[in-house]
Structures are given as structure tokens and as C-alpha cells.
Design an enzyme around this catalytic site. Structure first.
Site, PDB file in Angstrom:
ATOM      1  N   ARG A  73       0.841  -1.191   0.000  1.00 47.16           N
ATOM      2  CA  ARG A  73       0.000   0.000   0.000  1.00 47.16           C
ATOM      3  C   ARG A  73       0.883   1.252   0.000  1.00 47.16           C
ATOM      4  O   ARG A  73       2.004   1.238   0.494  1.00 47.16           O
ATOM      5  CB  ARG A  73      -0.913   0.007   1.230  1.00 47.16           C
ATOM      6  CG  ARG A  73      -2.077  -0.989   1.151  1.00 47.16           C
ATOM      7  CD  ARG A  73      -2.970  -0.917   2.372  1.00 47.16           C
ATOM      8  NE  ARG A  73      -2.261  -1.328   3.563  1.00 47.16           N
ATOM      9  CZ  ARG A  73      -1.705  -0.524   4.450  1.00 47.16           C
ATOM     10  NH1 ARG A  73      -1.795   0.787   4.311  1.00 47.16           N
ATOM     11  NH2 ARG A  73      -1.063  -1.001   5.493  1.00 47.16           N
ATOM     12  N   TYR A 201      -1.348  -3.631  -7.123  1.00 48.23           N
ATOM     13  CA  TYR A 201      -1.085  -4.382  -5.893  1.00 48.23           C
ATOM     14  C   TYR A 201      -2.320  -4.421  -4.988  1.00 48.23           C
ATOM     15  O   TYR A 201      -2.964  -3.379  -4.770  1.00 48.23           O
ATOM     16  CB  TYR A 201       0.105  -3.784  -5.104  1.00 48.23           C
ATOM     17  CG  TYR A 201       0.132  -4.364  -3.716  1.00 48.23           C
ATOM     18  CD1 TYR A 201       0.598  -5.666  -3.524  1.00 48.23           C
ATOM     19  CD2 TYR A 201      -0.423  -3.702  -2.643  1.00 48.23           C
ATOM     20  CE1 TYR A 201       0.515  -6.262  -2.282  1.00 48.23           C
ATOM     21  CE2 TYR A 201      -0.504  -4.292  -1.392  1.00 48.23           C
ATOM     22  CZ  TYR A 201      -0.039  -5.570  -1.214  1.00 48.23           C
ATOM     23  OH  TYR A 201      -0.140  -6.165   0.012  1.00 48.23           O
ATOM     24  N   LYS A 210      -9.583  -2.494   1.704  1.00 43.82           N
ATOM     25  CA  LYS A 210      -9.298  -1.354   2.578  1.00 43.82           C
ATOM     26  C   LYS A 210     -10.064  -0.099   2.133  1.00 43.82           C
ATOM     27  O   LYS A 210     -10.552   0.668   2.959  1.00 43.82           O
ATOM     28  CB  LYS A 210      -7.788  -1.085   2.643  1.00 43.82           C
ATOM     29  CG  LYS A 210      -6.999  -2.254   3.272  1.00 43.82           C
ATOM     30  CD  LYS A 210      -7.483  -2.502   4.654  1.00 43.82           C
ATOM     31  CE  LYS A 210      -7.005  -3.724   5.394  1.00 43.82           C
ATOM     32  NZ  LYS A 210      -5.706  -4.237   5.399  1.00 43.82           N
ATOM     33  N   HIS A 230     -10.393  -2.469  11.571  1.00 42.07           N
ATOM     34  CA  HIS A 230      -9.304  -3.325  11.071  1.00 42.07           C
ATOM     35  C   HIS A 230      -9.083  -4.444  12.090  1.00 42.07           C
ATOM     36  O   HIS A 230      -8.086  -4.464  12.807  1.00 42.07           O
ATOM     37  CB  HIS A 230      -8.041  -2.461  10.912  1.00 42.07           C
ATOM     38  CG  HIS A 230      -6.938  -3.114  10.129  1.00 42.07           C
ATOM     39  ND1 HIS A 230      -5.615  -2.718  10.237  1.00 42.07           N
ATOM     40  CD2 HIS A 230      -6.941  -4.113   9.210  1.00 42.07           C
ATOM     41  CE1 HIS A 230      -4.870  -3.441   9.428  1.00 42.07           C
ATOM     42  NE2 HIS A 230      -5.642  -4.303   8.794  1.00 42.07           N
ATOM     43  N   SER A 252      -1.189  -3.613  10.251  1.00 42.64           N
ATOM     44  CA  SER A 252      -0.850  -4.510   9.152  1.00 42.64           C
ATOM     45  C   SER A 252       0.398  -5.334   9.481  1.00 42.64           C
ATOM     46  O   SER A 252       1.379  -4.795  10.002  1.00 42.64           O
ATOM     47  CB  SER A 252      -0.603  -3.682   7.895  1.00 42.64           C
ATOM     48  OG  SER A 252      -1.736  -2.878   7.634  1.00 42.64           O
ATOM     49  N   CYS A 254       0.881  -7.532  11.746  1.00 40.88           N
ATOM     50  CA  CYS A 254       1.172  -7.641  13.181  1.00 40.88           C
ATOM     51  C   CYS A 254       0.417  -8.780  13.853  1.00 40.88           C
ATOM     52  O   CYS A 254       0.301  -8.815  15.073  1.00 40.88           O
ATOM     53  CB  CYS A 254       0.882  -6.324  13.883  1.00 40.88           C
ATOM     54  SG  CYS A 254       2.080  -5.043  13.470  1.00 40.88           S
ATOM     55  N   ASP A 281      -9.206  -9.865   9.057  1.00 40.83           N
ATOM     56  CA  ASP A 281      -8.690  -8.525   8.739  1.00 40.83           C
ATOM     57  C   ASP A 281      -9.683  -7.398   9.014  1.00 40.83           C
ATOM     58  O   ASP A 281      -9.273  -6.328   9.442  1.00 40.83           O
ATOM     59  CB  ASP A 281      -8.265  -8.479   7.261  1.00 40.83           C
ATOM     60  CG  ASP A 281      -7.337  -7.299   6.939  1.00 40.83           C
ATOM     61  OD1 ASP A 281      -6.362  -7.087   7.684  1.00 40.83           O
ATOM     62  OD2 ASP A 281      -7.591  -6.594   5.959  1.00 40.83           O
ATOM     63  N   ARG A 375       1.973 -12.140  -0.638  1.00 43.70           N
ATOM     64  CA  ARG A 375       0.674 -12.508  -0.056  1.00 43.70           C
ATOM     65  C   ARG A 375       0.050 -13.701  -0.763  1.00 43.70           C
ATOM     66  O   ARG A 375       0.394 -14.026  -1.902  1.00 43.70           O
ATOM     67  CB  ARG A 375      -0.295 -11.330  -0.177  1.00 43.70           C
ATOM     68  CG  ARG A 375       0.183 -10.053   0.520  1.00 43.70           C
ATOM     69  CD  ARG A 375      -0.676  -9.661   1.664  1.00 43.70           C
ATOM     70  NE  ARG A 375      -0.088  -8.616   2.500  1.00 43.70           N
ATOM     71  CZ  ARG A 375      -0.606  -8.258   3.669  1.00 43.70           C
ATOM     72  NH1 ARG A 375      -1.690  -8.855   4.132  1.00 43.70           N
ATOM     73  NH2 ARG A 375      -0.037  -7.316   4.389  1.00 43.70           N
TER      74      ARG A 375
HETATM   75  P1  GTP Z   1      -2.418  -7.705   7.484  1.00 45.54           P
HETATM   76  O1  GTP Z   1      -2.960  -8.753   6.569  1.00 45.54           O
HETATM   77  O2  GTP Z   1      -1.318  -6.906   6.870  1.00 45.54           O
HETATM   78  O3  GTP Z   1      -3.466  -6.808   8.054  1.00 45.54           O
HETATM   79  O4  GTP Z   1      -1.637  -8.456   8.671  1.00 45.54           O
HETATM   80  P2  GTP Z   1      -2.004  -9.399   9.895  1.00 45.54           P
HETATM   81  O5  GTP Z   1      -2.249  -8.562  11.101  1.00 45.54           O
HETATM   82  O6  GTP Z   1      -3.052 -10.389   9.525  1.00 45.54           O
HETATM   83  O7  GTP Z   1      -0.603 -10.117  10.158  1.00 45.54           O
HETATM   84  P3  GTP Z   1      -0.180 -11.668  10.100  1.00 45.54           P
HETATM   85  O8  GTP Z   1      -1.003 -12.520  11.031  1.00 45.54           O
HETATM   86  O9  GTP Z   1      -0.155 -12.077   8.688  1.00 45.54           O
HETATM   87  O10 GTP Z   1       1.309 -11.619  10.685  1.00 45.54           O
HETATM   88  C1  GTP Z   1       2.335 -10.941  10.067  1.00 45.54           C
HETATM   89  C2  GTP Z   1       3.674 -11.305  10.603  1.00 45.54           C
HETATM   90  O11 GTP Z   1       3.703 -11.318  12.030  1.00 45.54           O
HETATM   91  C3  GTP Z   1       4.145 -12.667  10.132  1.00 45.54           C
HETATM   92  O12 GTP Z   1       5.471 -12.566   9.721  1.00 45.54           O
HETATM   93  C4  GTP Z   1       4.011 -13.515  11.364  1.00 45.54           C
HETATM   94  O13 GTP Z   1       4.924 -14.576  11.347  1.00 45.54           O
HETATM   95  C5  GTP Z   1       4.261 -12.532  12.503  1.00 45.54           C
HETATM   96  N1  GTP Z   1       3.551 -12.933  13.740  1.00 45.54           N
HETATM   97  C6  GTP Z   1       2.219 -13.187  13.856  1.00 45.54           C
HETATM   98  N2  GTP Z   1       1.905 -13.557  15.118  1.00 45.54           N
HETATM   99  C7  GTP Z   1       3.056 -13.524  15.829  1.00 45.54           C
HETATM  100  C8  GTP Z   1       3.373 -13.804  17.197  1.00 45.54           C
HETATM  101  O14 GTP Z   1       2.530 -14.139  18.009  1.00 45.54           O
HETATM  102  N3  GTP Z   1       4.687 -13.644  17.555  1.00 45.54           N
HETATM  103  C9  GTP Z   1       5.640 -13.250  16.669  1.00 45.54           C
HETATM  104  N4  GTP Z   1       6.890 -13.121  17.102  1.00 45.54           N
HETATM  105  N5  GTP Z   1       5.383 -12.997  15.352  1.00 45.54           N
HETATM  106  C10 GTP Z   1       4.103 -13.130  14.950  1.00 45.54           C
HETATM  107  C1  SPV Z   2      -2.898  -4.563   5.290  1.00 47.04           C
HETATM  108  O1  SPV Z   2      -1.934  -3.941   4.805  1.00 47.04           O
HETATM  109  O2  SPV Z   2      -3.389  -4.283   6.410  1.00 47.04           O
HETATM  110  C2  SPV Z   2      -3.493  -5.696   4.557  1.00 47.04           C
HETATM  111  C3  SPV Z   2      -3.040  -5.928   3.188  1.00 47.04           C
HETATM  112  O3  SPV Z   2      -4.349  -6.378   5.077  1.00 47.04           O
HETATM  113  S1  SPV Z   2      -3.723  -4.829   2.048  1.00 47.04           S
HETATM  114  O4  SPV Z   2      -4.902  -5.424   1.464  1.00 47.04           O
HETATM  115  O5  SPV Z   2      -2.707  -4.591   1.043  1.00 47.04           O
HETATM  116  O6  SPV Z   2      -4.098  -3.592   2.719  1.00 47.04           O
HETATM  117 MN    MN Z   3      -4.956  -5.555   7.067  1.00 52.24          MN
END
Ligand code: GTP
Ligand code: SPV
Ligand code: MN
Length: 593
Positions: A73, A201, A210, A230, A252, A254, A281, A375
Site C-alpha cells: 500500500r 497491488y 481497505k 481493522h 498490518s 502484526c 482482517d 501474499r
Molecule cells: P495484514 O494482513 O497486513 O493486516 O496483517 P495481519 O495482522 O493479519 O498479520 P499476520 O497474522 O499475517 O502476521 C504478520 C507477521 O507477524 C508474520 O510474519 C508472522 O509470522 C508474525 N507474527 C504473527 N503472530 C506472531 C506472534 O505471536 N509472535 C511473533 N513473534 N510474530 C508473529
Molecule cells: C494490510 O496492509 O493491512 C493488509 C493488506 O491487510 S492490504 O490489502 O494490502 O491492505
Molecule cells: Mn490488514
């Protein structure tokens, strides 16, 4: 225009204008049929836009690479165009609507020449649900059509529900020549309109996600008395079969997808605990007839971060990607025509192509095979732990809201707010280290209120006010309790102090116990912190003393942190709700005690 799927006058008039502007050579209505989608897949493979992966190992799966400069983004180029600048607020980029339309129409004019205009009718939320909303996206990208077909409910059935209504979100996407200097992601909340140019993207072009489900929807929610957040939505099933639902907002990349699909530690599993995924999400939240808040997931797929996803960290996510999935910007393993990314396993392919499309030897190369923000787009239906309530048009009742960021230091593993307004304060002061999900520096702490900084479609001060107003309408025993978590504390050597992933269940367990009044906590200046003994460590190589270390509240460090909050709040002038100023003052006073 061939075989129009609707007679809706507002839609047909809008399309006529866009055809005149964009000058497509061909127009295709996306009806959602399997034949049509299959033909588009074949066409995308034919043109090289997508690579068909190994049908035996990854049936109906594809790989796509975006331009190297178009992988995340673009927050600097995301605009909220309201008549008055102050209605977009100090945390959004703003442009006057007239000026923005003018700029965008100039960029878009004639950009579909020699190309096809795809018209995608889609529903955010179960088709026909009282909480669902309808959008139309026009695009010149098959990749966008195929992703939207996974991420949302697409096709003629949506137009049947729409009928002649004018209540739909207009979305125009033009890939143009993916020029980063002319890339704009623009929301016009007052016109229910989104325009996205010069990107291909995900978050920039899958306009249901979003742009609509957060930026436009948050604005609609403010006016209509509901919330777009979110947030993941999960159901925590207890041994007696009862299921409690939690919504959690993390910035994002996290951990939302990971938490939403987690598998509890063995000891819990043996007792009968289980997590069900409703969403990973976005949550749309509205008060139900019984006075509780209910949430739906408006999406129909997962657009998840690939790196770090593996059979140990998130088996349910990995299994969700095993069929009908589009992978974007991961490495291509040429030996077996499958995909690979950092953290998938310890055996990177030697004979591969990296996310940039260059030959790549994972055994010897120091470059990454997959982009850090690569992704997968996977259908929710693939998820082994998908909640039976996923399609419930009325959503699920929420027991707790959880906020959380990525913080090496300071923020404790978990704490509970002292009241609804204090919880809104806790969400509003969220800080998190930036990730690869947006372009720009990674690892820098920034304030990201409610994980909505890049996604709030109006003045964040009014958004906080909306949260406070919602709280006023809820009876105390029906209002979700509000918590904050941090899985990312590190030691001096940079090692994580908390195992995270499935072990985060131990924290969810404490959260539900708190909601049910089953466990005591210690009151601190920032909120209620668990007694270390109340975090179940069974089966974990971790002592209570070690847990205490990540539960500490360092008053000096918090005072320092609140200076950043002063700076944030100062931007809002009289749009800052008095309730939050009061909360800040009382936390500061408590830190001095
Ligand atoms: P968006 O789709 O961008 O909104 O992200 P999201 O919040 O769904 O994040 P996602 O669960 O995909 O996690 C992103 C990153 O954080 C990955 O690299 C994971 O491995 C890492 N991660 C997730 N949960 C944990 C955790 O409990 N501990 C640690 N150390 N890393 C984590
Ligand atoms: C984020 O960035 O929080 C996502 C991926 O979930 S995107 O759809 O690119 O915003
Ligand atoms: Mn997101």
C-alpha cells in the site's frame, strides 16, 4: 454494451460515463459463473499475467508478480477527499474533491484503449445480509477480477439484491502503466466513490477491501451508527461447547491472521478448547436487538502475509492456501512448479525464480526469494477452522475487543482497560513498529490508533468520538471489555520474550476469564495487569518470573511514551473528545503516584 446484467439506472448511467472516459475496446460483466472465471484464468495464463502451479500439489493455484515498485500500500498517495479538509482530519492526506476528480480523470482518460473493462458487482458481507453493502468495481486487470472473486461475493446475484437502488459504492481501477509518480488511491466518502490509478497491488486495487470496507465504510458507519474496524474476529470454544467471540485490531502484518486461526497448545486442546475463524482482517460491527455488539466479516477470502507462514506457526493458514489460491510476489520453485517464501521451511529451492522474476538459488543467494509483503489470496471456505457462523447474516456477539501493536519494549504482554472510555483511550494511543505492508521505513514506532491510521475515512477525532458514543448506548454488562496485547517484546539480544502464535491462546484464556469475572488482576496506572500465576504456562518452557518481566509497567518509560500521545492529540484541536483528554490526564496522574 453487451448483455448488461442489470437495468439499475444509477449504475448504467455511471458506466456510460466511465466508458466514455476510459474508452475500453471491450466490456465484460462478471457474472460469477465458474465458466467465466475459468476462462479468465486461462486467458491470464496465456498472456503470462499468471503462472499456473502444479495441479497435483496446488490444484487451481496461480502465481502472479507485480511490478517491483508496486508491492505494498502507498499511504502517502492515499487521499481522503471531503469537501472540507478538516473532515478528513490531521492523520489523512486530503485533496479537494473537484481537484482530485480532475487530476484522476486526466490520468485515467483513454487508459482502457485496446483493453477490456471488467465490471465486477460484489457484496461485502453475506449477499442480502442486513449488515452487507454492495459495490461495483470496474477494472482493466484480470488479476483484480480473479482476486475480487476470492475476496468478495461476486456476480449476478449481487445485482439481483441491488435492484434499482442507488446505494452502492462506485469503484474505478485503472492499471495504466503502474507509474509510481502517478499512483493514487483516492476515497470520496461523501460520494461513495473510490478511484485507484497506476497500481496493481492488492490493498491498492482490490477496492472492496481497505478502500471500501474500511475507509468508505468507517465513514458510513459514523453516519449510520455502526463501526468498520481493522479487526479479526475469532470464536473461542470452551470445553463445555460455549463459544465466546473476540475482535482484535493489530496494525498490518502484526498478527491478525495468525491469531484468528490459532491452534491452542496441546494441554488446552486435550481439554476441548478450540478457535474458530470468522475473519482475519476486517470487522463490521453493529448493535443487535439484544443490546450486544455483533460483528460480521465483510470479506470472503484471506489476503494474508506469506512470509513466516508455515506448518508450525499457522497450519490453518497454510492449509487454506492449498487450492484455489493466488500467490503474489513469492518465489517460484521450478523443480516442482510450486511456491516458496522465507519461513515456509528450512529448505529453500535451489532452482527457483525470485519475486522479481530473476533466477534465484535459495541455497546460496543472500537475496530474499519472496517479497516481505508477498501474499496469498485464499478462499475462506478452505480454512479448516472456519466458523459455522461465518455466513451468519447477523454476525456474532462480541465479548472483548483487543488492541495490540508490535513493540520490542514497553507495552506489556496484556492489560485490561478500566472502563469503556479508558479502553477507547488505550486503542487511541496504540503505537507500533512499521512493517512491509506499506511502502516506507520498516521498524519505526508510530502512533496507529486502533490500527486504523491508514484506514479511517474521516477525521480520527470524530472516529474516537464515535467509539465513545457507541459505548454510551451499551449497558455495562453487554459492552465488550477492552484489552491491549503485545506479542513482540524482545530481550537485549533481539530475541522474542514471548513464544507467540499458538501460545497466544494462554492470553486469550485470561481475557475470557476477565470477561467472566473469574480471575483477579493487579491495578496499575495503565490498566489491569494479570498476576503471572494466572497465565497458564503448562507445557511451556517459561517461568512466572519470565512472564513477570513482560508484564511490567515501567512508569518512566510510559511517561516518555505519553509525550508522543500529547503530540498526536494536539493535532486534533477541538475535534479531540474531552473524554480522551480526561483519560490521558488521569493516566498521567496515576503514573506520578
Ligand atoms: P495484514 O494482513 O497486513 O493486516 O496483517 P495481519 O495482522 O493479519 O498479520 P499476520 O497474522 O499475517 O502476521 C504478520 C507477521 O507477524 C508474520 O510474519 C508472522 O509470522 C508474525 N507474527 C504473527 N503472530 C506472531 C506472534 O505471536 N509472535 C511473533 N513473534 N510474530 C508473529
Ligand atoms: C494490510 O496492509 O493491512 C493488509 C493488506 O491487510 S492490504 O490489502 O494490502 O491492505
Ligand atoms: Mn490488514
Amino acid at each position: 454494451m453487451e448483455s448488461k446484467l442489470t437495468k439499475n439506472p444509477s449504475l448504467l448511467a455511471w458506466l456510460d460515463e466511465k466508458v466514455e472516459l476510459l474508452k475500453p475496446s471491450k466490456i465484460v460483466w462478471i457474472d460469477g459463473s465458474k465458466e467465466q472465471i475459468d476462462a479468465l484464468k486461462a486467458e491470464a495464463v496465456e498472456t503470462g499475467e499468471m503462472i499456473k502451479l502444479n495441479e497435483e500439489l496446488l490444484p487451481d493455484c496461480y502465481l502472479h508478480r507485480t511490478a517491483e515498485n508496486d508491492v505494498a500500500r502507498v499511504e502517502d498517495r492515499t487521499l481522503i477527499c471531503t469537501t472540507k479538509e478538516e473532515d478528513a482530519g490531521p492523520t489523512n492526506h486530503w485533496m479537494a474533491p473537484d481537484k482530485a476528480y480532475d487530476m484522476l480523470y486526466k490520468i485515467a482518460a483513454g487508459s482502457y484503449e485496446g483493453r477490456t473493462m471488467y465490471i465486477i458487482p460484489y457484496s461485502m458481507g453475506p449477499v442480502g445480509s442486513p449488515l452487507a453493502k454492495i459495490g461495483i468495481e470496474i477494472t482493466d486487470s484480470i488479476y483484480v477480477v480473479l482476486n475480487m472473486n476470492i475476496m468478495t461475493r461476486v456476480g449476478a446475484k449481487v445485482l439481483d439484491v441491488l435492484g434499482d437502488s442507488n446505494d452502492w459504492v462506485r469503484g474505478m481501477h485503472c492499471k495504466c502503466n503502474v507509474d509510481p509518480e502517478n499512483r493514487w488511491i483516492v476515497q470520496f466518502p461523501e460520494d461513495n466513490t473510490i478511484i485507484s490509478v497506476n497500481s496493481a497491488y492488492g490493498g491498492n486495487v482490490l477496492l472492496g477491501k481497505k478502500c471500501f470496507a474500511l475507509r468508505i465504510a468507517s465513514y458510513l458507519g459514523k453516519n449510520e451508527g455502526w463501526q468498520a474496524e481493522h479487526m479479526l474476529i475469532l470464536g473461542l470454544q470452551k470445553p463445555n461447547g460455549e463459544i465466546k467471540y473476540i475482535c482484535a485490531a493489530f496494525p498490518s502484518a502484526c498478527g491478525k491472521t495468525n491469531l484468528a486461526m490459532l491452534i491452542p497448545p496441546e494441554g488446552y486442546r486435550n481439554k476441548g478448547y478450540k478457535i474458530w475463524t470468522v475473519g482475519d482482517d476486517i470487522a463490521w460491527i453493529k448493535k443487535g436487538p439484544d443490546g450486544r455488539l455483533y460483528a460480521i466479516n465483510p470479506e470472503n477470502g484471506f489476503f494474508g502475509v506469506a512470509p513466516g507462514t508455515n506448518m508450525k506457526s499457522n497450519p490453518n493458514a497454510l492449509k487454506s492456501t492449498m487450492k484455489g489460491t493466488i500467490f503474489t510476489n513469492v518465489a517460484h520453485n521450478l523443480d516442482n512448479n510450486t511456491v516458496w517464501w522465507e519461513g515456509l521451511d528450512k529448505n529453500p529451492p535451489a532452482n527457483a525464480v525470485d519475486w522479481k522474476g530473476n533466477p534465484w538459488n535459495g541455497q546460496t543467494s543472500t537475496e530474499k526469494g519472496a517479497h516481505p509483503n508477498s501474499r496469498f489470496t485464499a478462499p475462506t471456505a478452505n480454512c479448516p477452522c472456519l466458523s459455522s457462523e461465518f455466513d451468519n447474516p447477523n454476525g456474532v456477539p462480541i465479548s472483548a475487543f483487543v488492541f495490540g501493536g508490535r513493540r520490542e519494549k514497553l507495552t506489556p504482554l496484556v492489560y485490561q482497560s478500566k472502563s469503556w472510555n479508558n479502553g477507547v483511550f488505550v486503542g487511541s494511543i496504540m503505537g507500533s513498529e512499521t512493517t512491509a505492508a506499506a511502502t516506507g521505513a520498516v521498524g519505526v514506532v508510530r502512533r496507529d490508533p486502533m490500527a486504523m491510521l491508514p484506514f479511517c475515512g474521516y477525521n480520527m477525532g470524530d472516529y474516537w468520538k464515535h467509539w465513545i458514543e457507541i459505548g454510551k448506548t451499551l449497558d455495562e454488562d453487554k459492552a465488550p471489555k477492552i484489552f491491549n496485547v503485545n506479542w513482540f517484546r524482545k530481550d537485549e539480544d533481539g530475541n522474542f520474550l514471548w513464544p507467540g502464535f499458538g501460545d497466544n491462546f494462554r492470553v486469550l484464556d485470561w481475557i475470557i476469564d476477565r470477561c467472566e469475572g473469574k480471575v483477579d488482576a493487579q491495578e496499575t496506572a495503565i490498566g489491569y495487569i494479570p498476576y503471572a500465576k494466572d497465565i497458564n504456562l503448562e507445557g511451556l518452557d517459561m517461568t512466572e518470573e519470565e512472564v513477570d518481566k513482560i508484564l511490567d509497567v515501567d512508569k518512566d518509560a510510559w511517561e516518555e511514551e505519553l509525550k508522543g500521545v500529547d503530540e498526536l492529540y494536539a493535532k486534533f484541536g477541538d475535534r479531540l473528545p474531552k473524554e480522551l483528554a480526561d483519560e490521558l490526564a488521569s493516566v498521567k496522574a496515576a503514573l506520578k503516584d
